[in-house]
Scaffold this motif. Structure first.
Motif, mmCIF file in Angstrom:
data_model
loop_
_atom_site.group_PDB
_atom_site.id
_atom_site.type_symbol
_atom_site.label_atom_id
_atom_site.label_comp_id
_atom_site.label_asym_id
_atom_site.label_seq_id
_atom_site.Cartn_x
_atom_site.Cartn_y
_atom_site.Cartn_z
ATOM 1 N N GLY A 27 19.767 8.223 1.708
ATOM 2 C CA GLY A 27 18.539 8.828 1.290
ATOM 3 C C GLY A 27 17.945 8.698 0.902
ATOM 4 N N VAL A 28 16.965 8.154 1.996
ATOM 5 C CA VAL A 28 15.609 8.265 1.874
ATOM 6 C C VAL A 28 14.932 9.637 3.459
ATOM 7 N N ALA A 29 13.700 10.541 2.713
ATOM 8 C CA ALA A 29 13.694 11.135 3.641
ATOM 9 C C ALA A 29 12.935 10.266 4.630
ATOM 10 N N GLN A 30 12.851 10.614 6.069
ATOM 11 C CA GLN A 30 11.907 9.624 6.831
ATOM 12 C C GLN A 30 11.709 10.443 8.342
ATOM 13 N N GLY A 31 10.805 10.190 8.854
ATOM 14 C CA GLY A 31 10.733 11.217 10.095
ATOM 15 C C GLY A 31 9.230 11.842 10.110
ATOM 16 N N PRO A 32 9.442 12.519 11.330
ATOM 17 C CA PRO A 32 7.673 13.088 11.511
ATOM 18 C C PRO A 32 7.207 14.019 10.080
ATOM 19 N N TYR A 33 8.516 15.056 9.808
ATOM 20 C CA TYR A 33 7.499 15.660 8.607
ATOM 21 C C TYR A 33 7.500 14.957 7.269
ATOM 22 N N ALA A 34 8.319 14.266 7.313
ATOM 23 C CA ALA A 34 7.548 12.704 6.032
ATOM 24 C C ALA A 34 6.477 12.788 6.227
ATOM 25 N N GLU A 35 6.003 11.906 7.366
ATOM 26 C CA GLU A 35 4.789 11.316 7.673
ATOM 27 C C GLU A 35 3.517 12.147 7.113
ATOM 28 N N GLN A 36 3.750 14.063 8.243
ATOM 29 C CA GLN A 36 2.924 14.630 7.624
ATOM 30 C C GLN A 36 2.545 14.502 6.040
ATOM 31 N N MET A 37 3.883 14.943 5.497
ATOM 32 C CA MET A 37 3.393 15.075 3.905
ATOM 33 C C MET A 37 2.769 14.181 3.527
ATOM 34 N N ILE A 38 2.624 13.014 4.306
ATOM 35 C CA ILE A 38 2.942 11.770 3.245
ATOM 36 C C ILE A 38 1.215 11.536 3.477
ATOM 37 N N ALA A 39 1.342 11.451 4.522
ATOM 38 C CA ALA A 39 -0.711 11.092 5.310
ATOM 39 C C ALA A 39 -1.274 12.755 4.298
ATOM 40 N N SER A 40 -0.924 13.591 3.384
ATOM 41 C CA SER A 40 -1.491 14.449 2.388
ATOM 42 C C SER A 40 -2.128 13.949 1.080
ATOM 43 N N LEU A 41 -1.021 12.900 1.021
ATOM 44 C CA LEU A 41 -1.405 11.722 -0.073
ATOM 45 C C LEU A 41 -2.199 11.092 0.075
ATOM 46 N N ARG A 42 -2.329 11.023 -1.755
ATOM 47 C CA ARG A 42 -3.217 9.676 -1.703
ATOM 48 C C ARG A 42 -2.017 9.180 -3.274
ATOM 49 N N VAL A 43 -1.907 7.522 -3.164
ATOM 50 C CA VAL A 43 -0.741 7.256 -4.544
ATOM 51 C C VAL A 43 -1.406 5.650 -5.018
ATOM 52 N N ARG A 44 -1.388 5.488 -6.418
ATOM 53 C CA ARG A 44 -2.092 4.227 -6.875
ATOM 54 C C ARG A 44 -1.054 3.060 -5.616
ATOM 55 N N LYS A 45 0.544 2.523 -5.570
ATOM 56 C CA LYS A 45 0.990 2.205 -5.501
ATOM 57 C C LYS A 45 2.153 2.793 -4.647
ATOM 58 N N THR A 46 1.934 1.775 -3.242
ATOM 59 C CA THR A 46 3.904 1.761 -2.458
ATOM 60 C C THR A 46 4.493 0.638 -3.234
ATOM 61 N N ILE A 47 5.651 0.752 -2.466
ATOM 62 C CA ILE A 47 7.151 -0.589 -2.904
ATOM 63 C C ILE A 47 7.416 -0.394 -1.760
ATOM 64 N N LEU A 48 7.531 -1.519 -0.763
ATOM 65 C CA LEU A 48 8.567 -0.955 -0.036
ATOM 66 C C LEU A 48 9.071 -2.615 0.553
ATOM 67 N N SER A 49 10.239 -2.346 1.052
ATOM 68 C CA SER A 49 11.201 -3.690 1.934
ATOM 69 C C SER A 49 11.421 -4.034 2.838
ATOM 70 N N ALA A 50 11.982 -4.501 3.604
ATOM 71 C CA ALA A 50 12.191 -4.899 4.615
ATOM 72 C C ALA A 50 12.737 -5.677 5.166
ATOM 73 N N ALA A 51 13.754 -5.312 6.462
ATOM 74 C CA ALA A 51 15.001 -5.664 7.182
ATOM 75 C C ALA A 51 14.873 -7.245 7.230
ATOM 76 N N ALA A 52 13.286 -7.899 7.013
ATOM 77 C CA ALA A 52 13.151 -8.883 7.923
ATOM 78 C C ALA A 52 11.725 -9.026 7.662
ATOM 79 N N LEU A 53 10.897 -10.450 7.949
ATOM 80 C CA LEU A 53 9.943 -10.975 7.544
ATOM 81 C C LEU A 53 9.332 -12.349 8.640
ATOM 82 N N ASN A 54 9.193 -12.377 9.405
ATOM 83 C CA ASN A 54 8.110 -13.938 10.247
ATOM 84 C C ASN A 54 7.059 -13.893 10.121
ATOM 85 N N ASP A 55 6.660 -14.636 11.241
ATOM 86 C CA ASP A 55 5.368 -14.821 11.838
ATOM 87 C C ASP A 55 4.685 -14.273 11.728
#
Length: 135
Positions: A27-55
């Motif tokens: 249910g997450v908005a993603q892709g170029p339209y989302a990126e364009q809108m986010i680029a015009s915003l400023r937020v204090r914090k963002t919380i992200l997850s990831a499928a994997a983490l390595n060196d």
């Protein structure tokens, strides 16, 4: 979208929805339209997850989402990753960021001493979550 519905019902919230392609699984908005809108915003914090983490850094299994997550990282004063320790030492389809970009990481208490040392050497602020004594 489910989280947005929770905030929309609260009269004290100022809810802004990001547009774009909606991932049917999350249910997450993603892709170029989302990126364009986010680029015009400023937020204090963002919380992200990831499928994997390595060196080499953090990865996600959805290449379209990685661009949106990178835009979220650029829009934030502080980025907090929440990644469970079972994802450490692995990689996935698309690289989100290098390990040097991880400043704060919330992880479960099963993190190995080896990974704890590696992350602390990269100056990552570790927040280890575990069971509470209130059970």
């Amino acid at each position: 979208l489910p989280a947005a519905n929770l905030f929309a019902a609260h009269s004290g919230s100022d809810l802004v929805l990001v547009g774009g392609n909606i991932c049917p699984w999350t249910g997450v908005a993603q892709g170029p339209y989302a990126e364009q809108m986010i680029a015009s915003l400023r937020v204090r914090k963002t919380i992200l997850s990831a499928a994997a983490l390595n060196d080499e850094g953090c990865y996600d299994s959805n290449a379209l989402l990685v661009g949106t997550e990178q835009a979220m990282m650029n829009a934030a004063d502080e980025v907090i990753f929440v990644i469970d320790s079972s994802k450490f030492g692995h990689q996935s389809l698309a690289r989100l960021c290098g390990l040097e970009a991880v400043k704060t990481l919330v992880v479960d208490n099963q993190i190995s001493e080896d990974w704890r040392s590696k992350l602390l050497a990269h100056r990552v602020k570790l927040m280890v979550a575990g069971p509470t004594d209130n059970a």
